[in-house]
Design a protein around this motif. Structure first.
Motif, PDB file in Angstrom:
ATOM      1  N   VAL A   6       0.855  -1.184   0.000  1.00  0.00           N
ATOM      2  CA  VAL A   6       0.000   0.000   0.000  1.00  0.00           C
ATOM      3  C   VAL A   6       0.893   1.237   0.000  1.00  0.00           C
ATOM      4  O   VAL A   6       1.686   1.445   0.930  1.00  0.00           O
ATOM      5  N   ILE A   7       0.767   2.034  -1.068  1.00  0.00           N
ATOM      6  CA  ILE A   7       1.645   3.210  -1.203  1.00  0.00           C
ATOM      7  C   ILE A   7       0.866   4.526  -1.061  1.00  0.00           C
ATOM      8  O   ILE A   7       1.467   5.599  -1.142  1.00  0.00           O
ATOM      9  N   GLY A   8      -0.436   4.436  -0.865  1.00  0.00           N
ATOM     10  CA  GLY A   8      -1.209   5.664  -0.687  1.00  0.00           C
ATOM     11  C   GLY A   8      -2.655   5.327  -0.412  1.00  0.00           C
ATOM     12  O   GLY A   8      -3.081   4.172  -0.575  1.00  0.00           O
ATOM     13  N   TYR A   9      -3.386   6.324   0.040  1.00  0.00           N
ATOM     14  CA  TYR A   9      -4.813   6.108   0.267  1.00  0.00           C
ATOM     15  C   TYR A   9      -5.562   7.417   0.072  1.00  0.00           C
ATOM     16  O   TYR A   9      -4.971   8.507   0.105  1.00  0.00           O
ATOM     17  N   ALA A  10      -6.856   7.301  -0.153  1.00  0.00           N
ATOM     18  CA  ALA A  10      -7.737   8.469  -0.209  1.00  0.00           C
ATOM     19  C   ALA A  10      -9.001   8.114   0.546  1.00  0.00           C
ATOM     20  O   ALA A  10      -9.433   6.954   0.530  1.00  0.00           O
ATOM     21  N   SER A  11      -9.573   9.108   1.217  1.00  0.00           N
ATOM     22  CA  SER A  11     -10.772   8.807   1.999  1.00  0.00           C
ATOM     23  C   SER A  11     -11.734   9.970   1.972  1.00  0.00           C
ATOM     24  O   SER A  11     -11.359  11.115   1.700  1.00  0.00           O
ATOM     25  N   SER A  12     -12.995   9.637   2.262  1.00  0.00           N
ATOM     26  CA  SER A  12     -14.012  10.669   2.415  1.00  0.00           C
ATOM     27  C   SER A  12     -14.580  10.559   3.819  1.00  0.00           C
ATOM     28  O   SER A  12     -14.515   9.506   4.455  1.00  0.00           O
ATOM     29  N   ALA A  13     -15.137  11.678   4.281  1.00  0.00           N
ATOM     30  CA  ALA A  13     -15.718  11.718   5.625  1.00  0.00           C
ATOM     31  C   ALA A  13     -16.789  12.800   5.625  1.00  0.00           C
ATOM     32  O   ALA A  13     -16.770  13.693   4.764  1.00  0.00           O
ATOM     33  N   PRO A  14     -17.713  12.752   6.589  1.00  0.00           N
ATOM     34  CA  PRO A  14     -18.680  13.847   6.675  1.00  0.00           C
ATOM     35  C   PRO A  14     -17.930  15.165   6.862  1.00  0.00           C
ATOM     36  O   PRO A  14     -16.894  15.207   7.529  1.00  0.00           O
ATOM     37  N   PHE A  15     -18.437  16.244   6.251  1.00  0.00           N
ATOM     38  CA  PHE A  15     -17.783  17.541   6.394  1.00  0.00           C
ATOM     39  C   PHE A  15     -17.977  18.078   7.813  1.00  0.00           C
ATOM     40  O   PHE A  15     -17.023  18.390   8.510  1.00  0.00           O
ATOM     41  N   ARG A  16     -19.233  18.176   8.237  1.00  0.00           N
ATOM     42  CA  ARG A  16     -19.564  18.569   9.601  1.00  0.00           C
ATOM     43  C   ARG A  16     -20.803  17.777   9.999  1.00  0.00           C
ATOM     44  O   ARG A  16     -21.562  17.345   9.139  1.00  0.00           O
ATOM     45  N   PRO A  17     -21.031  17.585  11.312  1.00  0.00           N
ATOM     46  CA  PRO A  17     -22.080  16.642  11.718  1.00  0.00           C
ATOM     47  C   PRO A  17     -23.515  17.130  11.548  1.00  0.00           C
ATOM     48  O   PRO A  17     -24.428  16.304  11.493  1.00  0.00           O
ATOM     49  N   LYS A  18     -23.765  18.425  11.463  1.00  0.00           N
ATOM     50  CA  LYS A  18     -25.167  18.865  11.444  1.00  0.00           C
ATOM     51  C   LYS A  18     -25.854  18.393  10.157  1.00  0.00           C
ATOM     52  O   LYS A  18     -25.241  18.362   9.087  1.00  0.00           O
ATOM     53  N   PRO A  19     -27.141  18.025  10.251  1.00  0.00           N
ATOM     54  CA  PRO A  19     -27.791  17.305   9.152  1.00  0.00           C
ATOM     55  C   PRO A  19     -27.826  18.036   7.823  1.00  0.00           C
ATOM     56  O   PRO A  19     -27.785  17.398   6.773  1.00  0.00           O
ATOM     57  N   ALA A  20     -27.879  19.364   7.820  1.00  0.00           N
ATOM     58  CA  ALA A  20     -27.963  20.057   6.533  1.00  0.00           C
ATOM     59  C   ALA A  20     -26.659  19.961   5.723  1.00  0.00           C
ATOM     60  O   ALA A  20     -26.645  20.271   4.533  1.00  0.00           O
ATOM     61  N   TYR A  21     -25.588  19.499   6.368  1.00  0.00           N
ATOM     62  CA  TYR A  21     -24.336  19.257   5.637  1.00  0.00           C
ATOM     63  C   TYR A  21     -24.305  17.866   4.996  1.00  0.00           C
ATOM     64  O   TYR A  21     -23.292  17.470   4.431  1.00  0.00           O
ATOM     65  N   GLY A  22     -25.407  17.136   5.091  1.00  0.00           N
ATOM     66  CA  GLY A  22     -25.419  15.720   4.716  1.00  0.00           C
ATOM     67  C   GLY A  22     -25.062  15.405   3.279  1.00  0.00           C
ATOM     68  O   GLY A  22     -24.682  14.280   2.973  1.00  0.00           O
ATOM     69  N   HIS A  23     -25.185  16.376   2.365  1.00  0.00           N
ATOM     70  CA  HIS A  23     -24.854  16.114   0.953  1.00  0.00           C
ATOM     71  C   HIS A  23     -23.424  16.521   0.611  1.00  0.00           C
ATOM     72  O   HIS A  23     -23.045  16.550  -0.563  1.00  0.00           O
ATOM     73  N   THR A  24     -22.656  16.886   1.632  1.00  0.00           N
ATOM     74  CA  THR A  24     -21.277  17.345   1.430  1.00  0.00           C
ATOM     75  C   THR A  24     -20.324  16.355   2.087  1.00  0.00           C
ATOM     76  O   THR A  24     -20.597  15.853   3.168  1.00  0.00           O
ATOM     77  N   ARG A  25     -19.205  16.076   1.411  1.00  0.00           N
ATOM     78  CA  ARG A  25     -18.176  15.207   1.984  1.00  0.00           C
ATOM     79  C   ARG A  25     -16.833  15.915   1.926  1.00  0.00           C
ATOM     80  O   ARG A  25     -16.564  16.670   0.990  1.00  0.00           O
ATOM     81  N   GLU A  26     -15.984  15.634   2.922  1.00  0.00           N
ATOM     82  CA  GLU A  26     -14.609  16.145   2.899  1.00  0.00           C
ATOM     83  C   GLU A  26     -13.686  14.997   2.481  1.00  0.00           C
ATOM     84  O   GLU A  26     -13.831  13.875   2.973  1.00  0.00           O
ATOM     85  N   THR A  27     -12.778  15.293   1.580  1.00  0.00           N
ATOM     86  CA  THR A  27     -11.881  14.241   1.081  1.00  0.00           C
ATOM     87  C   THR A  27     -10.433  14.559   1.444  1.00  0.00           C
ATOM     88  O   THR A  27     -10.063  15.721   1.657  1.00  0.00           O
ATOM     89  N   THR A  28      -9.634  13.512   1.469  1.00  0.00           N
ATOM     90  CA  THR A  28      -8.204  13.696   1.682  1.00  0.00           C
ATOM     91  C   THR A  28      -7.443  12.560   1.000  1.00  0.00           C
ATOM     92  O   THR A  28      -8.016  11.510   0.713  1.00  0.00           O
ATOM     93  N   VAL A  29      -6.155  12.803   0.749  1.00  0.00           N
ATOM     94  CA  VAL A  29      -5.359  11.812   0.012  1.00  0.00           C
ATOM     95  C   VAL A  29      -3.889  11.925   0.439  1.00  0.00           C
ATOM     96  O   VAL A  29      -3.379  13.031   0.615  1.00  0.00           O
ATOM     97  N   TYR A  30      -3.285  10.782   0.642  1.00  0.00           N
ATOM     98  CA  TYR A  30      -1.875  10.729   1.060  1.00  0.00           C
ATOM     99  C   TYR A  30      -1.137   9.667   0.256  1.00  0.00           C
ATOM    100  O   TYR A  30      -1.622   8.540   0.140  1.00  0.00           O
ATOM    101  N   VAL A  31       0.016  10.035  -0.228  1.00  0.00           N
ATOM    102  CA  VAL A  31       0.871   9.089  -0.955  1.00  0.00           C
ATOM    103  C   VAL A  31       2.211   9.037  -0.216  1.00  0.00           C
ATOM    104  O   VAL A  31       2.744  10.081   0.198  1.00  0.00           O
ATOM    105  N   ALA A  32       2.729   7.841  -0.038  1.00  0.00           N
ATOM    106  CA  ALA A  32       3.978   7.675   0.718  1.00  0.00           C
ATOM    107  C   ALA A  32       5.145   8.355   0.002  1.00  0.00           C
ATOM    108  O   ALA A  32       5.216   8.320  -1.238  1.00  0.00           O
TER     109      ALA A  32
END
Ligand SMILES: CC(C)(COP(=O)(O)OP(=O)(O)OC[C@H]1O[C@@H](n2cnc3c(N)ncnc32)[C@H](O)[C@@H]1OP(=O)(O)O)[C@@H](O)C(=O)NCCC(=O)NCCS
Length: 163
Positions: free
Chosen positions: A62-88
């Motif tokens: 495994v040389i890298g990964y990318a992930s998504s997560a909820p942006f913020r917990p309040k329900p009106a943010y439900g259609h938004t995701r925060e992403t991140t990515v790391y490569v070794a």
């Protein structure tokens, strides 16, 4: 030529994913964490409903990964995701970050996600180029919002509308 697969992470990948992130936490400034995250958090991330953890697998490593997560917990943010990515280190600049992000964004589009948000701690020319190349636009910079390695760090916010 070495073969790289982008695939969903498996439990056995988590130590490698945690190590890639942990190195950046201790030695880099891309994350505002200062220490590696406990394995329980990675396990939670792997099983989080509605989000994704993808890895770049180079012939079994495994040389890298990318992930998504909820942006913020309040329900009106439900259609938004925060992403991140790391490569070794040692594997950066070879197209892996782009391959991971393309796959992640395709999954999020299939999920019906409306907006993807990413925060880039500055300076980070590779991450800025990656987000620009993947169709994100910069929406603002928070000045001196982080303090790490003896200096204040600005955070650029980028977004891409999928829906
Ligand atoms: C940012 C990161 C994920 C990019 O992944 P990568 O595999 O190195 O990047 P890629 O080879 O896929 O290249 C993506 C784009 O960045 C550009 N790029 C790559 N390295 C670069 C560098 N050092 N300086 C400027 N641009 C760079 C590429 O030319 C490409 O742009 P293009 O699509 O316009 O050609 C990776 O460098 C990394 O993990 N860095 C440390 C952690 C980090 O900063 N994560 C991002 C958190 S927001």
């Amino acid at each position: 030529m070495a073969r790289m697969d982008i695939r969903r992470a498996l439990p056995a990948d988590l130590p490698a994913v945690a190590a890639i992130y942990g190195r950046e936490a201790r030695e880099g400034h891309a994350t505002f964490d200062l220490e590696p995250l406990p394995m329980a958090l990675w396990e939670e991330k792997l099983s989080a409903e509605g989000d994704h953890l993808l890895v770049a697998d180079l012939e079994g490593t495994v040389i890298g990964y990318a992930s998504s997560a909820p942006f913020r917990p309040k329900p009106a943010y439900g259609h938004t995701r925060e992403t991140t990515v790391y490569v070794a280190p040692g594997h950066q600049g070879l197209g892996t970050g782009r391959a991971l992000y393309d796959a992640l964004l395709a999954l999020l589009a299939d999920d019906g996600v409306h907006l993807v948000v990413a925060a880039v701690a500055l300076p980070n020319p590779a991450s800025l180029a990656l987000h620009r190349g993947c169709g994100f636009e910069e929406v603002g910079v928070m000045r001196e919002v982080g303090h790490k390695q003896g200096r204040w760090i600005d955070l650029a916010w980028w977004q891409r509308r999928l829906g």
